[in-house]
Design an enzyme around this catalytic site. Structure first.
Site, short mmCIF file in Angstrom:
data_model
loop_
_atom_site.label_atom_id
_atom_site.label_comp_id
_atom_site.label_asym_id
_atom_site.label_seq_id
_atom_site.Cartn_x
_atom_site.Cartn_y
_atom_site.Cartn_z
NE ARG A 294 49.72 57.03 53.44
CZ ARG A 294 50.01 56.19 54.44
NH1 ARG A 294 50.89 56.51 55.36
NH2 ARG A 294 49.45 55.02 54.47
CG ASP B 76 55.31 56.51 61.61
OD1 ASP B 76 54.42 55.78 62.10
OD2 ASP B 76 55.14 57.16 60.57
CG ASP B 77 52.55 53.83 66.22
OD1 ASP B 77 52.52 54.32 67.36
OD2 ASP B 77 51.68 53.04 65.80
CG ASP C 74 47.81 56.46 61.15
OD1 ASP C 74 46.84 56.32 60.39
OD2 ASP C 74 48.84 55.79 61.10
N GLY D 129 43.08 58.61 52.59
CA GLY D 129 42.24 59.15 51.52
C GLY D 129 40.75 59.04 51.78
CG ASP E 55 50.58 51.64 55.63
OD1 ASP E 55 49.83 52.64 55.62
OD2 ASP E 55 51.06 51.17 56.68
CE LYS F 119 52.31 58.39 59.03
NZ LYS F 119 53.33 57.44 58.59
C1 GAL Z 1 49.76 53.21 59.55
C2 GAL Z 1 50.37 54.28 58.70
C3 GAL Z 1 51.84 54.00 58.59
C4 GAL Z 1 52.45 54.02 59.98
C5 GAL Z 1 51.72 53.04 60.91
C6 GAL Z 1 52.16 53.15 62.35
O1 GAL Z 1 48.40 53.38 59.64
O2 GAL Z 1 49.76 54.29 57.44
O3 GAL Z 1 52.47 54.93 57.73
O4 GAL Z 1 52.39 55.32 60.49
O5 GAL Z 1 50.33 53.27 60.86
O6 GAL Z 1 51.51 52.25 63.18
#
Ligand code: GAL
Length: 678
Positions: free
Chosen positions: A485, A322-323, A409, A468, A489, A407
């Site tokens: 999504r 992820d991030d 964002d 969404g 979260d 993924k």
């Molecule tokens: C949110 C996302 C999380 C995660 C996070 C990382 O916006 O919904 O699942 O990826 O960023 O900073």
């Protein structure tokens, strides 16, 4: 203050009692607000949910309760309060974020006494004043204003009661089920071979093919396949199918596995065409456990753990970063300092990820696939570098490194959509911007990246993460997305999981093979966004979570530290009959068919003509039912019934004259499969 306030721990766990000797003001923060249940973070006394001084529309409050939608706090007043007053609103810590929209509701003995209407970030605090004479049970609620709970940081500023003398006030959360020790329902997989996982697999012509046959049973095992199309080969020892298919077409293959104790075979359909992810992706993602502390080493160890734990034999495949694999714009952490991009504009990973290609090779070498994360804005949600104006280069880079999943964002793109300059250092890492109200604005960055990913000679699953906005389920497939999504979260509370999971009906009809609604990642096991703890979901809530996500045909992304698996968590993730509901080739998403009191009954149609039915109980007490409402579930005639968690047949049921005895645990589920008897 001329009164005496004595605080004493009550018998009920964590409930505090406040005794008031004379007519008096009692601040809400004198009660134990930590018992509140809420959709994100921890309840806070005299602070916002983010841990800052309470502040609404520029006005600060010394006293109060900082929470997050959806939030529920009960206060047992015993009839001793005269009135309640507060100034409510969204906390200023969300920085004017329009995604933050909440509604405060005050309920007395089950009757709504006051409602704030929808309040947004930046709005002035709204005053609430309620007469409580005679009220015994007061409930303070914060709803998400029906738009998901992203950034719904809610403050009950200066919340207080006027009382009429010596009384006992007790704060408590929702009624919660009695704790139940973990109990394992999944029977151990037999030592004889069994081929698990999806029955269908999609690939594009020319793309590298990698599919590991998921099979349980004693090793060594020998794999073979009948009718494997030209271009593909199978490694008999590992069960990995690799190669590439030149032309579009459908191939029905028989997969076989053999060990010293026996053999198994299964029909498997390979569809070479434009659609990939013909069943929801299954794997792991680093966010819910490691968050900002992810590293290549942790990712490798996660991949090793997926194999060692045996989960790979149940179809779990993706290892997603992820991030925080990129450099950060202003972090104090030196491992995140460095160039964002090289002289040609190609992205430079941070020092914790010195060799992305090597990492991808390592993961592929285990028969698994690998994913990563970015944002269409200049910054990711965590403040690392995003893909803005480098989308084509990034898609190329991901493909060259050998990544299989992105993924993507929304994050700082909201400010770009609102006309801000990427170079403006004040743009927040996250803002919804016009993405919420203007569908073209919402679609644009996803269409762009979707096109570049599609141009790569590699199948890269495109997972949209914009919570969404603009009803993404209506258009996510058209931008080459495989999943999107549908919510903000998730966190590891019953409130969060159940609020998300049981509100998916709107998007459900749009799910189909290659197009999946994503209610966010799993929160079983050791989770905790950088500092892990065992999930706060109870045993039965965890059965509910996995059953519901499978019925919803959700991407299944484990969010826990897989080096810390316990037997119970593993049993939740390795029940092949339950996972088969998620992976069913028909690709239908369950919807709620029956909704009575605390009971919700979900139905998912299956490829073999059967139906998976989830009988859920949202209440804090077990429910006994003699169930006979078969018609709304589309069940007719005599039906075979199988308990999927226990993998056991129950007695057949006659849907015209018979009934099914059900005992559904509190916050729990029974997950059955029905199939018409011949
Ligand atoms: C949110 C996302 C999380 C995660 C996070 C990382 O916006 O919904 O699942 O990826 O960023 O900073």
């Amino acid at each position: 203050m001329n009164s005496r306030i004595a605080l004493a721990a009550g018998l009920a766990l964590a409930a505090l009692t406040t005794e008031i000797a004379t007519a008096e003001t009692v601040w809400l923060d004198q009660l134990d607000v930590r018992t509140a249940s809420q959709g994100w973070g921890e309840p806070q006394k005299n602070k916002s949910v983010g841990g800052n001084a309470l502040s609404i529309g520029g006005k600060t409050f010394e006293h109060g309760f900082g929470t997050h939608a959806e939030s529920i706090l009960h206060i047992n007043l015993g009839g001793g309060a005269q009135s309640f007053a507060a100034s409510v609103g969204v906390d200023d810590e969300v920085g004017g974020n329009r995604a933050a929209s909440v509604e405060f509701i005050v309920v007395g003995d089950g009757r709504e006494l006051w409602k704030s209407g929808v309040l947004h970030a930046g709005d002035a605090a709204k005053d609430c004043a309620v007469n409580l004479s005679g009220v015994k049970l007061l409930t303070l609620k914060v709803g998400d204003a029906d738009d998901g709970n992203s950034y719904d940081h809610a403050d009950w500023g200066d919340a207080k009661f006027e009382t009429d003398g010596a009384k006992t006030f007790v704060a408590s959360g929702e009624e919660m089920p009695e704790p139940v020790a973990p109990y394992i329902l999944t029977p151990p997989a037999p030592a004889t071979p069994r081929i698990n996982g999806a029955d269908v697999f999609g690939v594009r012509p020319g793309s590298p093919f990698l599919f590991t046959i998921p099979a349980t049973g004693e090793r060594p095992m020998k794999f073979s396949a009948k009718n494997l199309p030209d271009g593909l080969k199978l490694d008999a020892k590992t069960g990995r199918i690799t190669g590439a298919l030149k032309k579009q077409g459908e191939f029905v293959v028989t997969l076989r596995a053999k060990n010293i104790l026996g053999k198994a075979e299964k029909s498997f359909r390979i569809v070479c065409g434009d659609q990939i992810a013909l069943t929801p992706p299954m794997g792991w993602n680093s966010w819910n456990c490691f968050a900002h502390a992810v590293s290549a080493d942790r990712v490798k160890r996660a991949a090793d753990a997926l194999v060692k734990s045996g989960l790979v034999n149940h179809g779990w495949t993706y290892i997603n970063i992820d991030d925080f694999w990129e450099n950060h714009r202003d972090s104090n952490d030196p491992t995140l300092h460095g160039d964002f991009r090289d002289a040609k504009g190609f992205v430079v990973p941070n020092s914790r990820f010195p060799d992305m290609k090597g990492l991808a090779d390592y993961v592929h070498g285990l028969g698994l696939k690998i994913g990563l994360y970015s944002s269409p804005g200049p910054w990711t949600c965590g403040g690392c570098t995003g893909s803005f104006q480098h989308e084509a280069q990034d898609a190329q880079t991901y493909a060259q490194w050998g990544f299989d999943y992105l993924k993507y964002d929304w994050c700082s793109y909201g400010s770009i959509a609102d006309g801000k300059q990427a170079t403006d250092s004040s743009i927040p890492s996250w803002s919804e911007g016009k993405g919420k109200s203007d569908i073209e604005v919402a679609i644009y960055p996803y269409r762009l990246m979707g096109k570049f990913l599609h141009e790569q000679k590699r199948d890269i699953v495109f997972s949209l993460c914009q919570y969404g906005m603009s009803d993404v389920w209506n258009w996510g497939g058209s931008v080459n997305g495989q999943s999107w999504r549908t919510t903000g979260d998730i966190t590891d509370t019953w409130r969060s999981m159940s609020d998300i999971g049981f509100k998916q009906d709107k998007a459900a009809p749009l799910a189909k093979p290659g197009n999946w609604n994503d209610p966010d990642m799993l929160i079983v096991g050791e989770v905790g966004w950088g500092k892990t703890h065992p999930t706060r979901l109870t045993t039965d809530e965890q059965y509910t979570h996995i059953s519901l996500w499978c019925l919803l045909s959700a991407p299944l992304l484990i969010g826990c530290d897989m080096e810390k698996f316990d037997d119970f968590t593993l049993s939740l993730l390795s029940n092949d009959e339950v996972l088969a509901i998620d992976q069913d080739a028909l690709g239908k998403e369950a919807m709620c068919a029956i909704n009575h009191d605390t009971v919700r009954i979900y139905k998912k149609d299956l490829a073999d003509g059967g139906h998976a039915i989830g009988f859920f109980n949202l209440g804090a007490q077990p429910v006994d039912l003699s169930f006979n409402e078969f018609a709304p579930l589309g069940l007719a005639g005599r039906q075979h019934v199988r308990d999927l968690w226990r993998q056991k047949n129950l007695a057949d049921v006659d849907t015209l004259a018979g009934s099914l005895p059900l005992t559904i645990p509190a916050h729990g589920v029974l997950l059955y499969k029905f199939k018409a008897a011949k």
